[in-house]
Scaffold this motif. Structure first.
Motif, mmCIF file in Angstrom:
data_model
loop_
_atom_site.group_PDB
_atom_site.id
_atom_site.type_symbol
_atom_site.label_atom_id
_atom_site.label_comp_id
_atom_site.label_asym_id
_atom_site.label_seq_id
_atom_site.Cartn_x
_atom_site.Cartn_y
_atom_site.Cartn_z
ATOM 1 N N PRO A 19 -0.959 52.645 43.076
ATOM 2 C CA PRO A 19 -0.605 54.036 42.242
ATOM 3 C C PRO A 19 0.289 54.932 42.820
ATOM 4 N N GLY A 20 1.258 55.509 41.906
ATOM 5 C CA GLY A 20 1.955 56.299 42.636
ATOM 6 C C GLY A 20 3.476 55.810 42.448
ATOM 7 N N TYR A 21 4.486 56.494 43.094
ATOM 8 C CA TYR A 21 5.834 56.155 43.009
ATOM 9 C C TYR A 21 6.007 55.110 44.127
ATOM 10 N N GLY A 22 6.957 54.131 43.814
ATOM 11 C CA GLY A 22 7.165 52.915 44.927
ATOM 12 C C GLY A 22 8.438 52.353 44.116
ATOM 13 N N TYR A 23 8.389 50.706 44.806
ATOM 14 C CA TYR A 23 9.327 50.037 44.323
ATOM 15 C C TYR A 23 8.790 48.560 44.004
ATOM 16 N N ILE A 24 9.202 47.884 43.194
ATOM 17 C CA ILE A 24 8.925 46.505 42.651
ATOM 18 C C ILE A 24 9.955 45.505 43.034
ATOM 19 N N THR A 25 10.023 44.399 43.714
ATOM 20 C CA THR A 25 11.206 43.536 44.120
ATOM 21 C C THR A 25 11.309 42.356 42.862
ATOM 22 N N MET A 26 12.636 42.376 42.555
ATOM 23 C CA MET A 26 12.924 41.283 41.344
ATOM 24 C C MET A 26 13.262 39.985 42.069
ATOM 25 N N ARG A 27 13.476 39.073 41.603
ATOM 26 C CA ARG A 27 13.733 37.777 41.912
ATOM 27 C C ARG A 27 15.016 37.171 42.856
ATOM 28 N N ASP A 28 15.810 38.337 42.582
ATOM 29 C CA ASP A 28 17.157 38.112 43.533
ATOM 30 C C ASP A 28 16.775 39.297 44.829
ATOM 31 N N GLY A 29 15.672 39.682 44.553
ATOM 32 C CA GLY A 29 15.705 40.716 46.009
ATOM 33 C C GLY A 29 16.002 42.137 45.608
ATOM 34 N N THR A 30 16.639 42.365 44.343
ATOM 35 C CA THR A 30 16.865 43.842 44.104
ATOM 36 C C THR A 30 15.517 44.676 43.729
ATOM 37 N N LYS A 31 15.345 45.801 44.139
ATOM 38 C CA LYS A 31 13.958 46.458 44.003
ATOM 39 C C LYS A 31 14.543 47.710 42.865
ATOM 40 N N LEU A 32 13.646 47.602 41.890
ATOM 41 C CA LEU A 32 13.516 48.554 41.054
ATOM 42 C C LEU A 32 12.363 49.801 41.295
ATOM 43 N N SER A 33 12.732 50.930 40.891
ATOM 44 C CA SER A 33 12.022 52.126 41.266
ATOM 45 C C SER A 33 10.742 52.238 40.185
ATOM 46 N N ILE A 34 9.487 52.454 40.427
ATOM 47 C CA ILE A 34 8.464 52.536 39.360
ATOM 48 C C ILE A 34 7.560 53.726 39.703
ATOM 49 N N PHE A 35 6.848 54.033 38.801
ATOM 50 C CA PHE A 35 5.833 55.020 38.860
ATOM 51 C C PHE A 35 4.533 54.716 38.253
ATOM 52 N N VAL A 36 3.462 54.414 38.865
ATOM 53 C CA VAL A 36 2.086 53.949 38.404
ATOM 54 C C VAL A 36 1.209 54.970 38.128
#
Length: 777
Positions: A141-158
């Motif tokens: 929970p909270g702010y962080g990052y999630i990694t895509m199939r090519d290694g790129t990270k997207l910012s997320i808030f849970v």
């Protein structure tokens, strides 16, 4: 009193997010992700060079963290140079449209020995990772990052509606290029007294659908698109990578321990509504349902270039805004995170300056092509969506436009469908008449429980509505499943209902302020187009009449002059369109620059739902013509209410086989463009965009033809230019009988009297002024 103040604070913050873009001010804080931020080097693939970084992805290669204006070359496996380019002011470069394959090498043009190992550029088809890729990511929970199939990270808030240990929770995802991943914030001291019941009030997301869902007991995940917010990569309008990222997000989030049923829904209005259509078309296995509000039917022909005429009003403004939001450090919250030590976000900004210029791309592609426009056309791919769909829209939507009902009949694989159509404006998806049905839908297909609503929600919603729509008295309708005890029976009864709901005369309900978003009654239908529809064909008459009779043999024709200034004129003078009584300026037809045709008074009510067709026989002094048709109701009280419009550049008049009597469908292909023939009557059919309206007995139906403009609140039109304004002539004679076809739905019992003209939401009103057509010159 204190409770009311606190709730008002809650909804006031939400109001800021209801518009097309959320606000960017605030004081976010990092809840987690510091460990990742401390060692970015381990998170980003390295090259053999110390002078730049590189990543191969789907049909692209990213180059960054080098000097500005550095020349690079990309070589294929044979050693042939397939690309040469120069880094931007941040020392970044994105190489697009590469063929998939292994063996690409990136090197400095001025130092060929400074190069990478061989890189593997993926195709869409071979990019899908092993399921373990999704299973191994743990999202807190909270702010962080999630990694895509090519290694790129997207910012997320849970945001969770309670502690992790009290879960799992039904979960929804909001995915867009605005600020859905902005870290949460408290809504203030007055709201904190409710945080025990609604923890989301003290850690609120920046997207309204997530905030509302959170109060209803759902976990929400806000994700910024690649190249926006603190996400990595570079922005491009709905490129394949965005769709693949959406697929990955769904699959990763669904596997978290706090996600109920390990399935997630998608939510959002406008941009995050549109993204749902694209992502769902990739069929993520863990997607439970989608609920897009206020969406386009087709980027090109519905909104950006309606009828082949460039919309340089809202469409251009929106693209400019999105591109601005994809700039490095476009939001204050990004700067604040970087200042707090988020080195991942900091490095991600380096590629944001490599966003693709969607404005120039649109200008470079004025015609419909399968390669470009086709990939942005939901009418071509929503038939792939295989999850339940809840879609709403408004016929006078000043932003995304009125074409959304065209999608209703195209969700062939969706196992459950709920579509709502009404008059109104862009944010009306959040009106109570929609929210209650949305709550039912999410309960059945995401929560998989009988719909239950917290009684406090019935207190909170009117406060929210009053802040958003500036109207009191709008209440959340009753939960019609409240008395059910058996889920299967409740679901069966829900699914037995008809799919399409048309709400009539929103804004005219007697219990709310005139113009507030509440309809007077609704009617449900099973299919789109509505099978019962009957065609009412009305012919243009020589003296400006409109009737079922063919015009006479010698009925002649009428002319109007193209108005070069019309394209820049809109109906909303200033202020907000969300309020019950917007500051409209619905001007009269300009003498000599329009044609008007009107019926006698109707002897009975006519209910209309669907598209219409204005079938013209046209001559012009030019080889092309920008045309607008407007449908209005002239009421017994002498007032005239706007209903709907249609637009067409006459050279785009070639029609596709899917054309019907009610709906002409232009191809817009360059090879089909056909100049008007001089001294010949040219047949030109213009679609009246989908609408729903009741013409009351005693009213008259009016159809006008003029230059595009003066008809929409925020749409403007880039018109054809000429040294002398051309003259357009419309025939009304037996052999060339111009006419309009309108979609009448028979046997509808209308339980209400004619509403006040100014009350109909999204439909400007003016005094009716008689208009005399100019005889053909």
């Amino acid at each position: 009193m204190k409770n009311t103040i606190a709730l008002s604070c809650f909804w006031t913050v939400l109001v800021a997010c209801i518009a097309i873009a959320c606000t960017d001010e605030g004081s976010p804080s990092l809840n987690h992700g510091d460990e990742e931020s401390e060692d970015v080097e381990n998170e980003i693939p390295q090259t053999v060079s110390d002078s730049f970084k590189v990543r191969a992805t789907v049909n692209q290669i990213y180059i960054w963290k080098t000097e500005a204006e550095t020349d690079f070359e990309v070589l294929d496996s044979t050693g042939e140079i397939v690309f040469s380019g120069t880094t931007d002011y941040q020392g970044s470069l994105v190489v697009r449209e590469l063929e998939a394959g292994a063996g690409y090498t990136v090197r400095l043009a001025d130092n060929p020995e400074d190069l990478t190992d061989q890189l593997h550029v993926m195709s869409v088809e071979n990019s899908l990772p092993d399921v373990s890729f999704y299973e191994e990511q743990v999202i807190e929970p909270g702010y962080g990052y999630i990694t895509m199939r090519d290694g790129t990270k997207l910012s997320i808030f849970v945001s969770l509606p309670g502690p992790v240990e009290d879960g799992p929770y039904p979960t929804v995802v909001n995915y867009s290029g605005y600020s859905p991943s902005r870290p949460g914030r408290s809504l203030g001291e007055d709201a904190e007294i409710f945080c025990g019941t609604y923890p989301i009030l003290c850690d609120a997301p920046s997207h309204p659908s997530g905030l509302i869902a959170g109060v209803m007991g759902y976990a929400s995940v806000g994700v910024n698109l690649r190249g926006t917010g603190c996400s990595g990569g570079a922005y491009d309008y709905f490129e394949p990578l965005q769709l693949l990222d959406g697929y990955d997000v769904i699959e990763i989030i669904a596997r978290q321990e706090w996600v109920k049923h390990h399935k997630v829904g998608m939510v959002g209005l406008s941009y995050p509504g549109i993204t749902q259509l694209f992502v769902a078309s990739t069929n993520p296995p863990s997607l439970a349902a989608i609920s897009p509000f206020s969406v386009i039917a087709d980027t090109a022909t519905s909104t950006l270039v309606p009828g082949g005429i460039y919309n340089n009003g809202f469409a251009l403004e929106w693209i400019e805004m999105v591109l601005n939001k994809a700039e490095p450090y476009a939001h204050s919250w990004i700067t604040e995170l970087v200042e707090q030590g988020d080195t991942i976000c900091e490095e991600h900004q380096l590629l944001h300056s490599q966003k693709l210029d969607a404005i120039q791309k649109a200008l470079d592609n004025p015609y419909y092509t399968e390669e470009v426009a086709g990939q942005y056309d939901p009418t071509r791919f929503v038939d792939k969506i295989d999850v339940p769909v809840f879609l709403t829209g408004q016929s006078q939507d000043e932003q995304t436009g009125p074409h959304f009902p065209i999608l209703f009949g195209k969700f062939d694989q969706a196992p459950a469908k709920r579509f709502t159509m009404t008059n109104g404006v862009h944010p009306d998806g959040f009106a109570p008449q929609n929210l209650i049905e949305w709550a039912h839908f999410l309960a059945f297909y995401v929560d998989q429980e009988i719909p239950q609503l917290d009684p406090l929600l019935y207190t909170m919603v009117p406060i929210f509505i009053e802040d958003v729509f500036h109207s009191s008295g709008l209440e959340l309708p009753t939960n019609r499943f409240e008395e059910y005890t058996d889920f299967e029976q409740a679901l069966a009864d829900y699914e037995a209902e008809q799919d399409i709901r048309v709400i009539f005369e929103s804004g005219a309900h007697e219990d709310v302020d005139p113009g507030a978003p509440r309809g007077r009654f609704d009617v449900k239908f099973s299919e789109w187009p509505i099978p019962e529809t009957q065609a009412l064909r009305l012919y243009f008459q020589p003296e400006g009449g409109l009737s079922k009779s063919l015009p006479p043999e010698d009925g002649s024709a009428s002319s109007f002059e193209h108005d070069p200034e019309a394209g820049s004129r809109v109906t909303l003078v200033d202020g907000s369109i969300d309020i019950p009584q917007p500051n409209y300026d619905y001007v009269q037809l300009v003498e000599g620059k329009a044609l008007s045709f009107i019926t006698e008074a109707l002897d009975k009510d006519l209910v209309m739902v669907g598209s219409g067709s204005v079938d013209l026989w046209l001559k012009s002094t030019a080889d092309d013509a920008d045309l607008e048709v407007n449908l209005t109701e002239v009421r017994p009280d002498g007032r005239e209410s706007y209903i709907q419009s249609g637009w067409l550049r006459a050279s785009h008049r070639n029609l596709l086989p899917e054309t019907t009597e009610f709906r002409p469908v232009s191809s817009h292909y360059e090879e089909d463009v056909e100049p008007l023939q001089a001294d010949v009557w040219n047949e030109v059919r213009v679609e009246i965009m989908p609408f729903s309206h009741i013409f009351r007995a005693g009213s008259r139906i009016r159809l006008s033809v003029d230059t595009p403009g003066d008809s929409r609140a925020r749409w403007r039109f880039l018109l054809l230019e000429s040294e002398t304004p051309p003259i357009h002539t419309i025939a009304h004679m037996k052999d060339y009988a111009s006419s309009v076809v309108l979609p009448v739905i028979p046997d509808i019992d209308v339980p209400t009297e004619i509403p006040p003209c100014e009350a109909l939401r999204g439909q400007p009103c003016r005094d009716y002024v008689e208009y005399e057509n100019q005889t053909a010159r």
